[in-house]
Design a protein around this motif. Structure first.
Motif, short mmCIF file in Angstrom:
data_model
loop_
_atom_site.label_atom_id
_atom_site.label_comp_id
_atom_site.label_asym_id
_atom_site.label_seq_id
_atom_site.Cartn_x
_atom_site.Cartn_y
_atom_site.Cartn_z
N PHE B 145 0.80 -1.22 0.00
CA PHE B 145 0.00 0.00 0.00
C PHE B 145 0.84 1.27 0.00
N ALA B 146 2.15 1.13 0.24
CA ALA B 146 2.99 2.33 0.31
C ALA B 146 4.14 2.27 -0.70
N SER B 147 4.05 1.37 -1.68
CA SER B 147 5.19 1.23 -2.61
C SER B 147 5.40 2.49 -3.45
N GLN B 148 4.34 3.25 -3.68
CA GLN B 148 4.49 4.46 -4.50
C GLN B 148 5.00 5.66 -3.70
N VAL B 149 5.10 5.48 -2.38
CA VAL B 149 5.55 6.59 -1.54
C VAL B 149 6.69 6.18 -0.62
N SER B 150 7.39 5.10 -0.98
CA SER B 150 8.49 4.67 -0.12
C SER B 150 9.58 3.98 -0.93
N TRP B 151 10.74 3.87 -0.30
CA TRP B 151 11.88 3.16 -0.88
C TRP B 151 11.95 1.81 -0.18
N HIS B 152 11.88 0.74 -0.96
CA HIS B 152 11.94 -0.59 -0.36
C HIS B 152 13.39 -1.01 -0.17
N VAL B 153 13.79 -1.21 1.09
CA VAL B 153 15.13 -1.66 1.43
C VAL B 153 15.01 -3.07 2.01
N SER B 197 15.45 13.63 12.09
CA SER B 197 14.99 12.66 13.09
C SER B 197 14.32 11.48 12.42
N LEU B 198 14.36 10.33 13.11
CA LEU B 198 13.77 9.11 12.56
C LEU B 198 12.56 8.70 13.38
N HIS B 199 11.52 8.29 12.71
CA HIS B 199 10.27 7.94 13.36
C HIS B 199 9.69 6.69 12.72
N ARG B 200 8.94 5.93 13.53
CA ARG B 200 8.21 4.79 12.98
C ARG B 200 6.80 5.24 12.68
N CYS B 201 6.30 4.95 11.49
CA CYS B 201 4.90 5.22 11.20
C CYS B 201 4.36 4.04 10.40
N GLU B 202 3.10 4.06 10.07
CA GLU B 202 2.58 2.96 9.26
C GLU B 202 1.53 3.45 8.28
N VAL B 203 1.43 2.70 7.19
CA VAL B 203 0.39 2.94 6.19
C VAL B 203 -0.41 1.65 6.09
N LEU B 204 -1.66 1.69 6.54
CA LEU B 204 -2.54 0.51 6.55
C LEU B 204 -1.83 -0.72 7.11
N GLY B 205 -1.21 -0.53 8.25
CA GLY B 205 -0.60 -1.67 8.94
C GLY B 205 0.79 -2.02 8.45
N GLU B 206 1.28 -1.41 7.39
CA GLU B 206 2.64 -1.69 6.91
C GLU B 206 3.59 -0.68 7.55
N PRO B 207 4.60 -1.16 8.27
CA PRO B 207 5.49 -0.22 8.96
C PRO B 207 6.43 0.51 8.01
N LEU B 208 6.62 1.78 8.26
CA LEU B 208 7.57 2.58 7.49
C LEU B 208 8.50 3.28 8.46
N LEU B 209 9.73 3.51 8.00
CA LEU B 209 10.67 4.34 8.74
C LEU B 209 10.63 5.72 8.09
N GLN B 210 10.31 6.73 8.90
CA GLN B 210 10.16 8.08 8.35
C GLN B 210 11.34 8.95 8.79
N VAL B 211 12.03 9.55 7.83
CA VAL B 211 13.14 10.45 8.13
C VAL B 211 12.65 11.88 7.91
N ARG B 212 12.64 12.67 8.99
CA ARG B 212 12.20 14.07 8.89
C ARG B 212 13.42 14.97 8.82
N VAL B 213 13.46 15.81 7.82
CA VAL B 213 14.58 16.74 7.65
C VAL B 213 14.02 18.15 7.59
N VAL B 214 14.48 19.00 8.52
CA VAL B 214 13.99 20.39 8.58
C VAL B 214 15.19 21.31 8.47
N GLY B 215 15.10 22.29 7.59
CA GLY B 215 16.20 23.23 7.44
C GLY B 215 15.73 24.51 6.78
N ASN B 216 16.66 25.47 6.65
CA ASN B 216 16.21 26.74 6.05
C ASN B 216 15.97 26.59 4.55
N ALA B 217 16.89 25.90 3.88
CA ALA B 217 16.77 25.73 2.44
C ALA B 217 17.61 24.53 2.05
#
Lengths: 272, 272
Positions: B145-153, B197-217
């Motif tokens: 369910f998340a193949s179009q929005v994630s990198w499969h490792v 920062s790294l976070h665990r989230c899920e899309v319809l029960g499939e776990p994803l690792l989410q990397v959040r990157v915040v910066g000026n530009a």
């Protein structure tokens, strides 16, 4: 329940050539298939899985499933079972077997694991509880990242009213009103629903309303008709008590519309 | 920052015919487009939005965006701005305008809202912070369910090591090693990163690792090269300290691979 158990006994494997039983846990994206059940000339999940197993075991294989999902309905936790020889059992329990099954099936099928089960186990008749989850996306604009797994309902829903309506479903009821009319004829339509609950979740920041339905077994289109009726309540077209009246009527015309297939996920099956 | 502010002053609107400024908040599914930036003969987000605005306002419109995303990169919170007349401004601030913009653009673009901004506002130069989120799906089997929005490792990542490595990015650094080499030539490559920062989230029960990157530009491919390098650490191919060395090298060859576009979502832009 008693009826299902008797049927289970009758269907237990008794072929001494295949003394062991295995189950396969799999998911699939419903849009790719003409439903779960094998149909000649159609791309189906059962057809794909049986073909892959037949290639691996070099003999015809027929599987039994926990729930026959309709075209477009997704699964995260579908279970199929079949009887095997001791030798086949050992081969199927390897990691390589899971890889082979994934390689041999359509890429919208994800085989998660293979498990050994007690001889004669049936994915269908030994299931004690099934869980479905339905996803609704409310809002003026369709979802970008969840459109293939949700029903887009314009505007916002009255979730308190839906919650109240959902309680009417809980317990043992005749669900004839909430079942595809043609498939209910002459068959028992009583089912036990343990839980119908509403939750907020999100897919990549897009909010979804998730309806969880847990019960012993389900009739054809039952969850989708329950959800379609709950959405009618959420839209204010019906009062929450209407659900109880619709159940009593035992007539398909008394309930709401059948919600679209793409919002439904066959989530999990529990065995004793 | 000072440089960006000076550039912003220079680019402020001074055309008295268009004394008001509006911004549009929009999302899109990256796979449908050849990137954000307008290109002749290509389906692009900018091309679609400018065309829709030109139809609505019956004159050519050019927009400025908060972040030019590459082909395949998604957005949840892209912002574009442009100058308008008082009359145009009022027309664009109606609910009907949002509906029209959605009707006139590709269905993989979702326009969320239109806002009035101070005259001369620039979605690009007035942005004080940008957030990107990248999604990695770990596991033997690709996501359904998340193949179009994630990198499969394949396999699982050492998230503790990635967390440690991520800290090296925080602060003001020369990100020349983490930027598409061709686009860094002769340009300033220092950027301020506030959070990785790294976070665990899920899309319809499939776990994803989410990397959040915040910066000026961000530089071209910077977030994707940061993520590709973090994944090299998570796979155990590199030690966490390697990130600090790669930064010091100021050479693209010192960093890891550029992670695939489909895992990246341009999440949010913050203005003062």
């Amino acid at each position: 329940m008693a009826q299902a158990t008797r049927a289970a006994q009758a269907q237990r494997s008794c072929d001494p050539a295949f003394p062991a039983t295995v189950s396969v846990l799999l998911g699939y994206q419903g849009a790719a298939f003409a439903g779960f059940a094998r149909q000649p000339g159609q791309l189906t999940v059962q057809g794909q899985v049986e073909q892959a197993l037949s290639v691996m075991l070099r003999r015809p294989v027929e599987v039994v499933c926990a729930g026959r999902t309709d075209a477009g309905v997704h699964a995260r936790g579908q279970v199929v079972s079949f009887d095997v020889t001791q030798d086949e059992c050992e081969r199927l329990l390897s990691r390589a077997a899971v890889r082979s099954l994934n390689a041999l099936t359509h890429d919208r099928i994800a085989v998660q694991r293979v498990d050994r089960r007690p001889a004669g186990f049936s994915a269908r008749f030994d299931a004690v509880e099934r869980e479905y989850r339905y996803h609704v996306h409310e809002g003026a604009v369709p979802s970008l990242f969840a459109s293939q797994v949700s029903w887009h309902v314009a505007g916002s829903l009255d979730v308190d009213a839906m919650q109240e309506a959902a309680r009417c479903f809980v317990g043992e009821h005749d669900f004839k009103s909430f079942c595809k009319a043609a498939s209910a004829e002459g068959k028992p339509t009583c089912r036990f629903v343990r839980e119908v609950s509403l939750h907020r979740c999100e897919v990549l920041g897009e909010p979804l309303l998730q309806v969880r339905v847990v019960g012993n077994a389900f009739l054809h289109s039952m969850v989708r008709t329950m959800v379609g009726s709950l959405v009618a309540v959420g839209r204010g077209q019906r009062a929450p008590e209407w659900i109880a009246e619709a159940l009593k009527a035992a007539d398909r015309r008394a309930a709401g519309e059948c919600a679209p297939a793409q919002g439904l996920v066959f989530w999990e099956v529990r065995y004793a």
